[in-house]
Design an enzyme around this catalytic site. Sequence first.
Site, short mmCIF file in Angstrom:
data_model
loop_
_atom_site.label_atom_id
_atom_site.label_comp_id
_atom_site.label_asym_id
_atom_site.label_seq_id
_atom_site.Cartn_x
_atom_site.Cartn_y
_atom_site.Cartn_z
N ARG A 1 27.72 48.81 36.02
CA ARG A 1 27.78 47.51 36.49
C ARG A 1 26.74 47.69 38.10
NH1 ARG A 1 32.77 44.71 36.49
NH2 ARG A 1 31.71 43.03 36.66
N GLN B 1 30.87 37.55 44.85
CA GLN B 1 31.40 39.04 44.86
C GLN B 1 29.60 39.28 46.08
OE1 GLN B 1 31.30 41.29 41.17
NE2 GLN B 1 33.91 40.79 41.56
N SER C 1 26.98 34.89 42.61
CA SER C 1 28.09 35.28 42.71
C SER C 1 28.89 35.37 43.91
CB SER C 1 27.29 36.91 42.81
OG SER C 1 28.16 38.46 42.97
N ASP D 1 33.97 33.39 34.04
CA ASP D 1 35.55 34.84 33.45
C ASP D 1 36.20 33.98 32.49
OD1 ASP D 1 34.86 36.38 35.67
OD2 ASP D 1 36.51 36.52 37.17
N SER E 1 41.11 37.39 42.24
CA SER E 1 40.09 37.18 43.56
C SER E 1 40.88 37.10 45.04
CB SER E 1 38.89 36.33 43.37
OG SER E 1 38.91 36.38 41.80
N LYS F 1 29.28 41.68 32.76
CA LYS F 1 30.92 42.23 32.80
C LYS F 1 31.49 43.15 32.88
CE LYS F 1 30.52 38.14 35.89
NZ LYS F 1 30.63 37.71 36.98
N ARG G 1 40.97 40.29 47.95
CA ARG G 1 40.80 39.34 49.63
C ARG G 1 41.78 39.47 50.41
NH1 ARG G 1 37.45 37.55 45.98
NH2 ARG G 1 35.50 36.85 45.86
N ARG H 1 29.44 41.08 27.34
CA ARG H 1 30.68 39.83 26.87
C ARG H 1 30.09 38.81 26.01
NH1 ARG H 1 34.83 38.41 32.64
NH2 ARG H 1 35.61 40.53 31.78
N GLY I 1 35.24 45.58 39.49
CA GLY I 1 33.40 45.28 40.20
C GLY I 1 34.23 44.86 41.55
C1 S3P Z 1 34.99 37.93 41.89
C2 S3P Z 1 33.01 36.24 41.26
C3 S3P Z 1 33.21 36.67 39.74
C4 S3P Z 1 33.78 37.19 39.23
C5 S3P Z 1 35.49 38.69 39.27
C6 S3P Z 1 35.71 38.17 40.23
C7 S3P Z 1 35.56 37.64 42.95
O1 S3P Z 1 31.96 37.45 39.69
O2 S3P Z 1 33.33 37.51 37.36
O3 S3P Z 1 35.74 38.00 38.23
O4 S3P Z 1 36.72 37.90 43.07
O5 S3P Z 1 34.76 37.53 44.01
P1 S3P Z 1 30.15 37.88 40.11
O6 S3P Z 1 30.43 37.24 41.79
O7 S3P Z 1 29.66 38.99 39.74
O8 S3P Z 1 29.89 36.13 39.71
#
Ligand code: S3P
Length: 436
Positions: free
Chosen positions: A124, A170, A168, A316, A24, A343, A28, A347, A96
């Site tokens: 997704r 993300q 979320s 995760d 993550s 995911k 970024r 899962r 994702g």
């Molecule tokens: C992530 C947020 C999570 C996580 C993913 C990485 C991120 O997803 O499952 O592996 O880097 O912001 P969600 O935001 O969909 O929960």
Amino acid sequence: MTQRFLVHPSTRVEGSIRVPGDKSVSHRALMLGAIATGTSHVTGFLPGEDCLSTLAALRSLGIEVRQHDATTIDVVGRGLRGLAPPRQALDMGNSGTAMRLFMGLLAAQPFPTELIGDESLSKRPMERVARPLRQMGADIQTNHGTPPVRIAGGASLHGLRFEMPVASAQVKSAVLLAALYAAGETSVTEPGVTRDHTERMLVRLGCRVGRSGRTVTVAGGSVLSGTRIPVPGDLSSAAFMVLAGCLATEGELVIEGVGLNPTRTGILQILGLMGADLRVEAAADDGGEPVGRLIVRPSRLRGADIPPDLVPLAIDEFPVIFVAAAMADGETVVRGAEELRHKESDRIRVMADGLRTLGIDVQELPDGARIRGGRLRAGTIDSGGDHRVAMSFAVGASRAEGPVTILDTANVATSYPGFVGQAGAIGLDVRVTADA
Ligand code: S3P
């Protein structure tokens, strides 16, 4: 060509390791570095396929990224308005995070873009990101909710007060990235705590970020300045090795330099509730991401009711938790985790199927599972192409009654390059075989 793991039982887990960089934070560092002014020097970068998709996409958008070695890179930022139109669709591979964060970043660019992904990513949900971005004025289309995603470009965005319906990071991050380009202020209120790496990195790059309770606020036009960005070891990768250390019958494992951001440490609390012999030693904080050392010893795990408020903090790590539960005394109940169905694989289903194949009593629930601990037997299971499922089963299989084959494991390279070698170094017997 597919890849599989063949795992033989082992008992001793020991050594001192560093796991690869946080996925993550690596995504970024690249994206925020690209729209900052000046160069960002990133150390500890994760050279996994997911982050390499982000890196390649930024190069297609005209950003210079200098790779000194696999984990040390400079991103030459071109400021908020410095991205250039790409010649073709941007391929996010299996990631994702890459796709959703790029949707936010590209929503306000003056040129159109198309985002595509592999078979798993193409299933997704993307409307959860497209919807708030449209409310900010973006012109975005999905294919009945899934990729490809087409962004028309040239939109003027305005600020939004967004009450996020799903917890979320993300979605939050995509809206915060778009907010940098929007007129006025944008705030995101989350229903449960999610990882805050975007907010921390924005602050590190000099952006003012307001925080009040579960609401984060960013002002449009905020300028970011390139800087040094150290990436900690990925706690989500360390989790597999922590599980290995718990399930072993001999030895002690030390994992150094792991990210301990409190929005990510649910796995440590959950394994603690299950009786893990696990010590956490925090190191000095350098103003970005907290890091520290984990020390884990053979443990007698017991089943637990997983507290729902810990679910987003360990989102995760449920493949790891399912395997821990399968080898614990008594029953474990996971609820409030419907997100696991969206995911890299579903899962809940893939883990329940695999554990049942190996002889464990699992009842699948719409938002979780009920798992009765037992002993894994030898067999062959399908990871569904999901990296975290493959690695969790590889660790669990090390304590099975006989050899276990895990199918479709190539995607382990998306998040944990070197997993098999590192598993071997601490005492597991995981072999890679390829077949046509
Ligand atoms: C992530 C947020 C999570 C996580 C993913 C990485 C991120 O997803 O499952 O592996 O880097 O912001 P969600 O935001 O969909 O929960």
